[in-house]
Design a protein around this motif. Structure first.
Motif, PDB file in Angstrom:
ATOM      1  N   ALA A  70      68.180 -26.673 -30.431  1.00 56.22           N
ATOM      2  CA  ALA A  70      68.080 -27.167 -31.679  1.00 56.22           C
ATOM      3  C   ALA A  70      68.795 -28.298 -31.952  1.00 56.22           C
ATOM      4  CB  ALA A  70      68.804 -25.907 -32.555  1.00 56.22           C
ATOM      5  N   THR A  71      70.125 -28.478 -31.360  1.00 54.36           N
ATOM      6  CA  THR A  71      70.533 -29.806 -31.477  1.00 54.36           C
ATOM      7  C   THR A  71      69.974 -30.933 -30.717  1.00 54.36           C
ATOM      8  OG1 THR A  71      71.939 -29.593 -29.266  1.00 54.36           O
ATOM      9  CG2 THR A  71      72.728 -28.665 -31.195  1.00 54.36           C
ATOM     10  N   ALA A  72      69.038 -30.525 -29.554  1.00 57.64           N
ATOM     11  CA  ALA A  72      68.290 -31.494 -29.075  1.00 57.64           C
ATOM     12  C   ALA A  72      66.956 -32.094 -30.106  1.00 57.64           C
ATOM     13  CB  ALA A  72      67.635 -31.031 -27.641  1.00 57.64           C
ATOM     14  N   ARG A  73      66.557 -31.240 -30.404  1.00 54.26           N
ATOM     15  CA  ARG A  73      65.486 -31.545 -31.679  1.00 54.26           C
ATOM     16  C   ARG A  73      65.735 -32.255 -32.660  1.00 54.26           C
ATOM     17  NH1 ARG A  73      63.525 -26.166 -30.129  1.00 54.26           N
ATOM     18  NH2 ARG A  73      64.665 -25.198 -31.780  1.00 54.26           N
ATOM     19  N   GLU A  74      67.035 -31.740 -33.229  1.00 54.60           N
ATOM     20  CA  GLU A  74      67.810 -32.497 -34.401  1.00 54.60           C
ATOM     21  C   GLU A  74      68.344 -34.077 -33.905  1.00 54.60           C
ATOM     22  OE1 GLU A  74      71.095 -29.988 -35.438  1.00 54.60           O
ATOM     23  OE2 GLU A  74      69.954 -28.453 -36.286  1.00 54.60           O
ATOM     24  N   ALA A  75      68.914 -34.150 -32.840  1.00 49.37           N
ATOM     25  CA  ALA A  75      68.972 -35.544 -32.137  1.00 49.37           C
ATOM     26  C   ALA A  75      67.845 -36.286 -32.225  1.00 49.37           C
ATOM     27  CB  ALA A  75      69.893 -35.505 -30.825  1.00 49.37           C
ATOM     28  N   ALA A  76      66.681 -35.881 -31.487  1.00 47.20           N
ATOM     29  CA  ALA A  76      65.315 -36.545 -31.341  1.00 47.20           C
ATOM     30  C   ALA A  76      64.740 -36.905 -32.919  1.00 47.20           C
ATOM     31  CB  ALA A  76      64.388 -35.694 -30.721  1.00 47.20           C
ATOM     32  N   GLY A  77      65.133 -36.114 -33.874  1.00 51.23           N
ATOM     33  CA  GLY A  77      64.649 -36.280 -35.319  1.00 51.23           C
ATOM     34  C   GLY A  77      65.419 -37.599 -35.750  1.00 51.23           C
ATOM     35  N   TRP A  78      66.950 -37.575 -35.674  1.00 54.24           N
ATOM     36  CA  TRP A  78      67.820 -38.624 -36.068  1.00 54.24           C
ATOM     37  C   TRP A  78      67.353 -39.878 -35.418  1.00 54.24           C
ATOM     38  CZ3 TRP A  78      70.987 -41.928 -33.832  1.00 54.24           C
ATOM     39  CH2 TRP A  78      72.107 -42.675 -34.726  1.00 54.24           C
ATOM     40  N   ILE A  79      67.032 -39.808 -33.961  1.00 53.22           N
ATOM     41  CA  ILE A  79      66.905 -41.166 -33.278  1.00 53.22           C
ATOM     42  C   ILE A  79      65.384 -41.578 -33.628  1.00 53.22           C
ATOM     43  CG2 ILE A  79      66.102 -42.022 -30.942  1.00 53.22           C
ATOM     44  CD1 ILE A  79      68.066 -40.057 -29.978  1.00 53.22           C
ATOM     45  N   GLY A  80      64.372 -40.857 -33.879  1.00 50.92           N
ATOM     46  CA  GLY A  80      63.327 -41.120 -34.491  1.00 50.92           C
ATOM     47  C   GLY A  80      63.489 -41.833 -35.941  1.00 50.92           C
ATOM     48  N   ALA A  81      64.040 -41.370 -36.792  1.00 48.01           N
ATOM     49  CA  ALA A  81      64.238 -41.821 -38.077  1.00 48.01           C
ATOM     50  C   ALA A  81      64.759 -42.948 -38.116  1.00 48.01           C
ATOM     51  CB  ALA A  81      64.927 -40.796 -39.053  1.00 48.01           C
ATOM     52  N   ARG A  82      65.920 -43.322 -37.339  1.00 48.97           N
ATOM     53  CA  ARG A  82      66.793 -44.392 -37.291  1.00 48.97           C
ATOM     54  C   ARG A  82      66.250 -45.555 -36.673  1.00 48.97           C
ATOM     55  NH1 ARG A  82      72.505 -45.373 -37.745  1.00 48.97           N
ATOM     56  NH2 ARG A  82      72.583 -47.665 -37.615  1.00 48.97           N
ATOM     57  N   PHE A  83      65.689 -45.298 -35.455  1.00 50.08           N
ATOM     58  CA  PHE A  83      65.141 -46.417 -34.503  1.00 50.08           C
ATOM     59  C   PHE A  83      63.580 -46.281 -34.092  1.00 50.08           C
ATOM     60  CE2 PHE A  83      69.747 -45.270 -33.294  1.00 50.08           C
ATOM     61  CZ  PHE A  83      69.893 -46.748 -33.507  1.00 50.08           C
ATOM     62  N   GLY A  84      62.952 -45.068 -34.324  1.00 52.92           N
ATOM     63  CA  GLY A  84      61.538 -44.961 -34.180  1.00 52.92           C
ATOM     64  C   GLY A  84      61.198 -44.810 -32.692  1.00 52.92           C
ATOM     65  N   HIS A  85      61.959 -45.133 -31.728  1.00 48.85           N
ATOM     66  CA  HIS A  85      61.760 -45.002 -30.391  1.00 48.85           C
ATOM     67  C   HIS A  85      62.938 -44.789 -29.491  1.00 48.85           C
ATOM     68  CE1 HIS A  85      63.111 -49.167 -30.678  1.00 48.85           C
ATOM     69  NE2 HIS A  85      63.167 -49.112 -29.504  1.00 48.85           N
ATOM     70  N   LEU A  86      62.662 -44.483 -28.245  1.00 50.25           N
ATOM     71  CA  LEU A  86      63.615 -44.435 -27.228  1.00 50.25           C
ATOM     72  C   LEU A  86      63.255 -45.122 -26.210  1.00 50.25           C
ATOM     73  CD1 LEU A  86      66.496 -43.387 -26.597  1.00 50.25           C
ATOM     74  CD2 LEU A  86      65.488 -41.150 -25.630  1.00 50.25           C
ATOM     75  N   ASP A  87      64.038 -45.747 -25.209  1.00 50.07           N
ATOM     76  CA  ASP A  87      63.539 -46.637 -24.113  1.00 50.07           C
ATOM     77  C   ASP A  87      64.104 -46.063 -22.865  1.00 50.07           C
ATOM     78  OD1 ASP A  87      62.170 -49.152 -25.313  1.00 50.07           O
ATOM     79  OD2 ASP A  87      64.120 -49.011 -26.182  1.00 50.07           O
ATOM     80  N   VAL A  88      65.520 -45.555 -22.941  1.00 47.63           N
ATOM     81  CA  VAL A  88      65.806 -44.944 -21.598  1.00 47.63           C
ATOM     82  C   VAL A  88      66.725 -43.594 -22.068  1.00 47.63           C
ATOM     83  CG1 VAL A  88      67.828 -45.057 -20.046  1.00 47.63           C
ATOM     84  CG2 VAL A  88      66.409 -47.159 -20.590  1.00 47.63           C
ATOM     85  N   LEU A  89      66.461 -42.625 -21.254  1.00 53.05           N
ATOM     86  CA  LEU A  89      67.241 -41.308 -21.371  1.00 53.05           C
ATOM     87  C   LEU A  89      67.668 -41.250 -20.072  1.00 53.05           C
ATOM     88  CD1 LEU A  89      67.847 -38.594 -22.568  1.00 53.05           C
ATOM     89  CD2 LEU A  89      65.569 -37.799 -21.582  1.00 53.05           C
ATOM     90  N   VAL A  90      69.087 -41.084 -20.265  1.00 48.17           N
ATOM     91  CA  VAL A  90      70.083 -40.586 -18.916  1.00 48.17           C
ATOM     92  C   VAL A  90      70.500 -39.260 -19.054  1.00 48.17           C
ATOM     93  CG1 VAL A  90      72.110 -41.334 -17.706  1.00 48.17           C
ATOM     94  CG2 VAL A  90      70.613 -43.267 -18.709  1.00 48.17           C
ATOM     95  N   ASN A  91      69.878 -38.155 -18.362  1.00 51.18           N
ATOM     96  CA  ASN A  91      70.309 -36.911 -18.211  1.00 51.18           C
ATOM     97  C   ASN A  91      71.684 -36.704 -17.462  1.00 51.18           C
ATOM     98  OD1 ASN A  91      68.487 -35.434 -19.895  1.00 51.18           O
ATOM     99  ND2 ASN A  91      67.090 -36.283 -18.469  1.00 51.18           N
TER     100      ASN A  91
END
Length: 255
Positions: A70-91
């Motif tokens: 749930a927190t992963a989905r919420e984080a993705a929602g926030w990133i999408g709303a704020r920036f619209g995209h993601l270039d790099v994911l470091v796990n």
């Protein structure tokens, strides 16, 4: 060309409030990226982000527990709303489980006597958490002109190195939790790379080396920044860069 020239590069680093994750965030910010500090503890995440901003970087804290979809989905929602995209994911977020700090406790991970609950806990973060976060972020990565995924693994994940009775890990006690979890992460990296190659999303695993962190009671000989250097190099790959590989600072690490 105009879109690429003005493209705001966004990087999310999980477990970024300390250690290798924080060092990677600092180095990515130094490359001009806006860095999102993923952390389970909102206070520590904000402290790390504030420190990066004070140093001149662009950083924001993101509440993210990789074991909680749930927190992963919420984080993705926030990133999408704020920036619209993601270039790099470091796990980067990971745990060792017991037995990785002191020799006395190392027997806790010996396969013949290991506690299955501890193994499950380690895999929950180090393997399943990577799947949860990656899948939540994939729609955002697909909107990037140069998406990159970097999974932080370990030299101990190498079956070639750990199975060699004369190799560098001959003195390491057998582990049924941490070490296999990182081997599984490597296998997962290859499978994501195979799936996403056609989309131009490069996915690689990295072994930072023996870094001075909390997880080894600060016994490592490399600084977090030294360990994070290979992470950042893979995060900044050009379009002709490798995918589905396993790399350390000195180059390819054997599977």
């Amino acid at each position: 060309m105009g879109e690429r020239a003005t493209h705001q590069r966004i990087a999310l680093v999980t477990g970024a409030n300390k250690g290798i994750g924080r060092a990677a965030a600092e180095l990515l910010a130094g490359q001009g990226m806006t860095v999102l500090i993923g952390a389970r503890d909102p206070r520590r995440g904000e402290q790390a982000a504030a420190a990066l901003r004070a140093a001149g970087g662009a950083a924001h804290a993101v509440d993210l527990d990789v074991t909680d979809q749930a927190t992963a989905r919420e984080a993705a929602g926030w990133i999408g709303a704020r920036f619209g995209h993601l270039d790099v994911l470091v796990n980067n977020a990971g745990i060792t489980g017991s037995g990785q700090v002191s020799p006395e406790d190392a027997h806790d991970q010996v396969p013949g006597s290991v506690d299955l609950d501890m193994v499950r806990t380690v895999f929950e973060t180090n393997v399943f958490g990577v799947i949860a976060v990656t899948n939540a972020m994939l729609p955002l990565l697909r909107r990037s002109p140069a998406p990159r995924i970097v999974n932080v693994s370990s030299h101990a994940a190498s079956l070639s190195l750990t199975s060699d009775p004369e190799g560098p890990f001959r003195g390491l006690l057998p582990s049924a939790a941490y070490t296999p979890s990182k081997s599984a992460l490597n296998a997962l990296t290859v499978q994501y790379a195979n799936e996403l190659r056609k989309d131009g999303i490069l996915v690689n695993a990295v072994a930072p080396g023996y870094v001075d962190t909390d997880s080894n009671d600060h016994s490592g000989h490399l600084t977090p920044a030294q360990g994070a250097a290979v992470v950042v190099r893979l995060a900044m790959l050009g379009a002709d860069g490798p995918t589905g590989g396993f790399f350390g600072e000195d180059g390819v690490v054997p599977w």
